[in-house]
Design a protein around this motif. Structure first.
Motif, PDB file in Angstrom:
ATOM      1  N   UNK A   1       0.834  -1.205   0.000  1.00 53.95           N
ATOM      2  CA  UNK A   1       0.000   0.000   0.000  1.00 53.95           C
ATOM      3  C   UNK A   1       0.866   1.252   0.000  1.00 53.95           C
ATOM      4  N   UNK A   2       1.952   1.228   0.767  1.00 49.99           N
ATOM      5  CA  UNK A   2       2.854   2.378   0.839  1.00 49.99           C
ATOM      6  C   UNK A   2       3.554   2.600  -0.508  1.00 49.99           C
ATOM      7  N   UNK A   3       4.005   1.505  -1.128  1.00 47.59           N
ATOM      8  CA  UNK A   3       4.653   1.618  -2.446  1.00 47.59           C
ATOM      9  C   UNK A   3       3.647   2.116  -3.478  1.00 47.59           C
ATOM     10  N   UNK A   4       2.426   1.592  -3.443  1.00 50.28           N
ATOM     11  CA  UNK A   4       1.387   2.054  -4.368  1.00 50.28           C
ATOM     12  C   UNK A   4       1.096   3.528  -4.191  1.00 50.28           C
ATOM     13  N   UNK A   5       1.040   3.980  -2.956  1.00 55.69           N
ATOM     14  CA  UNK A   5       0.821   5.407  -2.690  1.00 55.69           C
ATOM     15  C   UNK A   5       1.973   6.254  -3.209  1.00 55.69           C
ATOM     16  N   UNK A   6       3.190   5.741  -3.038  1.00 51.79           N
ATOM     17  CA  UNK A   6       4.359   6.463  -3.541  1.00 51.79           C
ATOM     18  C   UNK A   6       4.350   6.567  -5.055  1.00 51.79           C
ATOM     19  N   UNK A   7       3.990   5.471  -5.711  1.00 49.78           N
ATOM     20  CA  UNK A   7       3.904   5.486  -7.177  1.00 49.78           C
ATOM     21  C   UNK A   7       2.819   6.458  -7.636  1.00 49.78           C
ATOM     22  N   UNK A   8       1.699   6.469  -6.944  1.00 50.46           N
ATOM     23  CA  UNK A   8       0.617   7.399  -7.295  1.00 50.46           C
ATOM     24  C   UNK A   8       1.087   8.841  -7.126  1.00 50.46           C
ATOM     25  N   UNK A   9       1.849   9.094  -6.070  1.00 52.65           N
ATOM     26  CA  UNK A   9       2.371  10.444  -5.827  1.00 52.65           C
ATOM     27  C   UNK A   9       3.355  10.846  -6.924  1.00 52.65           C
TER      28      UNK A   9
ATOM     29  N   UNK B   1       3.418   9.651  -9.980  1.00 48.51           N
ATOM     30  CA  UNK B   1       2.646   9.838 -11.210  1.00 48.51           C
ATOM     31  C   UNK B   1       1.982  11.213 -11.229  1.00 48.51           C
ATOM     32  N   UNK B   2       1.467  11.615 -10.096  1.00 44.11           N
ATOM     33  CA  UNK B   2       0.827  12.925 -10.012  1.00 44.11           C
ATOM     34  C   UNK B   2       1.846  14.039 -10.241  1.00 44.11           C
ATOM     35  N   UNK B   3       3.019  13.919  -9.631  1.00 42.12           N
ATOM     36  CA  UNK B   3       4.062  14.941  -9.807  1.00 42.12           C
ATOM     37  C   UNK B   3       4.536  14.988 -11.256  1.00 42.12           C
ATOM     38  N   UNK B   4       4.681  13.823 -11.872  1.00 42.07           N
ATOM     39  CA  UNK B   4       5.109  13.763 -13.276  1.00 42.07           C
ATOM     40  C   UNK B   4       4.067  14.400 -14.187  1.00 42.07           C
ATOM     41  N   UNK B   5       2.796  14.088 -13.953  1.00 42.33           N
ATOM     42  CA  UNK B   5       1.729  14.675 -14.762  1.00 42.33           C
ATOM     43  C   UNK B   5       1.735  16.189 -14.627  1.00 42.33           C
ATOM     44  N   UNK B   6       1.910  16.675 -13.411  1.00 42.27           N
ATOM     45  CA  UNK B   6       1.929  18.116 -13.174  1.00 42.27           C
ATOM     46  C   UNK B   6       3.120  18.757 -13.888  1.00 42.27           C
ATOM     47  N   UNK B   7       4.273  18.075 -13.858  1.00 42.73           N
ATOM     48  CA  UNK B   7       5.455  18.619 -14.534  1.00 42.73           C
ATOM     49  C   UNK B   7       5.216  18.709 -16.030  1.00 42.73           C
ATOM     50  N   UNK B   8       4.638  17.658 -16.641  1.00 42.73           N
ATOM     51  CA  UNK B   8       4.369  17.697 -18.073  1.00 42.73           C
ATOM     52  C   UNK B   8       3.321  18.746 -18.407  1.00 42.73           C
ATOM     53  N   UNK B   9       2.342  18.927 -17.532  1.00 40.59           N
ATOM     54  CA  UNK B   9       1.326  19.949 -17.753  1.00 40.59           C
ATOM     55  C   UNK B   9       1.965  21.331 -17.722  1.00 40.59           C
ATOM     56  N   UNK B  10       2.873  21.554 -16.768  1.00 38.64           N
ATOM     57  CA  UNK B  10       3.556  22.844 -16.684  1.00 38.64           C
ATOM     58  C   UNK B  10       4.421  23.077 -17.920  1.00 38.64           C
ATOM     59  N   UNK B  11       5.112  22.028 -18.403  1.00 39.12           N
ATOM     60  CA  UNK B  11       5.920  22.173 -19.607  1.00 39.12           C
ATOM     61  C   UNK B  11       5.055  22.524 -20.807  1.00 39.12           C
ATOM     62  N   UNK B  12       3.905  21.877 -20.930  1.00 33.14           N
ATOM     63  CA  UNK B  12       2.999  22.172 -22.038  1.00 33.14           C
ATOM     64  C   UNK B  12       2.489  23.607 -21.953  1.00 33.14           C
TER      65      UNK B  12
END
Length: 102
Positions: free
Chosen positions: A26-34, A36-47
């Motif tokens: 559960x902790x690893x899954x939460x970390x991966x979700x976090x 993924x969210x940070x990566x999505x935000x970074x790509x959104x900011x780049x766009x």
């Protein structure tokens, strides 16, 4: 009480129910979700930055074209003024010459 539970409560419940392996999963899954969210935000900011760059370039081009048109208009107006001044000078010179010969 409410039916909603917090992440910490869910992790504690998973630890009680299934042991340490489930809690780590559960902790690893939460970390991966976090991540993924940070990566999505970074790509959104780049766009968004890329779009702003394109808009800025378009605005600069528009302003440059407007300045070029304004400079051409100013040059044309200055040319007309100079032509009027030359014509007036020639007219005054002719009038002065006629006045002296009479």
């Amino acid at each position: 009480m409410t039916d909603r539970t917090t992440l910490l409560q869910e992790v504690a419940q998973a630890l009680r129910d299934n042991g340490l392996a489930s809690a780590v999963t559960a902790l690893v899954g939460g970390g991966i979700a976090l991540l993924a969210s940070a990566t999505r935000k970074a790509f959104t900011n780049d766009a968004m930055l890329a779009r702003l760059d394109r808009e800025l370039i378009a605005e600069r081009n528009r302003v440059d074209r407007q300045r070029a048109e304004d400079r051409k208009g100013d040059a044309d107006r200055l040319e007309r003024i100079e032509a009027d001044i030359r014509a007036m000078r020639d007219l005054m010179f002719e009038a002065f010459q006629r006045g002296r010969t009479d």
